[in-house]
Design a protein around this motif. Structure first.
Motif, PDB file in Angstrom:
ATOM      1  N   UNK A  73       2.586   7.162   3.609  1.00 60.88           N
ATOM      2  CA  UNK A  73       1.580   6.109   3.705  1.00 60.88           C
ATOM      3  C   UNK A  73       2.001   4.973   2.790  1.00 60.88           C
ATOM      4  N   UNK A  74       1.944   3.781   3.303  1.00 61.41           N
ATOM      5  CA  UNK A  74       2.228   2.606   2.485  1.00 61.41           C
ATOM      6  C   UNK A  74       0.886   2.048   2.026  1.00 61.41           C
ATOM      7  N   UNK A  75       0.709   1.905   0.735  1.00 61.73           N
ATOM      8  CA  UNK A  75      -0.530   1.405   0.161  1.00 61.73           C
ATOM      9  C   UNK A  75      -0.322  -0.044  -0.242  1.00 61.73           C
ATOM     10  N   UNK A  76      -1.065  -0.952   0.393  1.00 64.66           N
ATOM     11  CA  UNK A  76      -0.887  -2.386   0.143  1.00 64.66           C
ATOM     12  C   UNK A  76      -2.222  -3.029  -0.180  1.00 64.66           C
ATOM     13  N   UNK A  77      -2.315  -3.706  -1.326  1.00 72.11           N
ATOM     14  CA  UNK A  77      -3.555  -4.425  -1.631  1.00 72.11           C
ATOM     15  C   UNK A  77      -3.642  -5.688  -0.782  1.00 72.11           C
TER      16      UNK A  77
END
Length: 135
Positions: free
Chosen positions: A121-125
């Motif tokens: 999973x790529x976590x991007x704000x």
């Protein structure tokens, strides 16, 4: 509160933890995986942390501006590719630590034989203020 994008990557390349591609899962295993994600989203809906989610079809087209006329178009991505964006979820949480906690939990969705798939999973704000140019 801060919004984050959980970008779900399906990796067709061997994963040392769970290297069974989804096309080899039984219909019951696929249903269990989808139910896990729906239950996860429902729980976040109750806490007010869920914003939106969507699964993506494996077909797609890459488009790039090419000057005058029709932009160049390339087929893909394809399900056979080593890395495919499978979907996304938007969450609105109190902290980066909470976003990491939820991403880790979602990464443990069940796969073949009910074992956690350890999904990437790529976590991007979300960008909250536009960048400015200093003169």
């Amino acid at each position: 509160m801060a919004k984050y994008l959980l970008l779900k990557h399906y990796r067709g390349a061997p994963n040392p933890v769970n290297d069974v591609p989804m096309d080899q899962w039984t219909p019951e295993e696929i249903s269990a995986h989808v139910k896990f994600m729906q239950d996860f989203a429902d729980r976040l809906q109750e806490t007010g942390e869920f914003v939106d989610a969507q699964a993506l079809a494996p077909e797609g087209t890459f488009v790039q501006y090419g000057g005058e006329g029709r932009p160049p178009i390339t087929d893909g991505p394809f399900a056979e590719t080593k890395d495919l964006i499978a979907g996304w979820m938007v969450i609105d949480v109190d902290s980066y630590e909470r976003a990491l906690e939820l991403a880790g939990e979602l990464s443990a969705a069940p796969g073949k034989d009910g074992k956690p798939i350890h999904e990437w999973l790529e976590l991007r704000p979300f960008l909250t203020t536009p960048p400015t140019i200093a003169e």
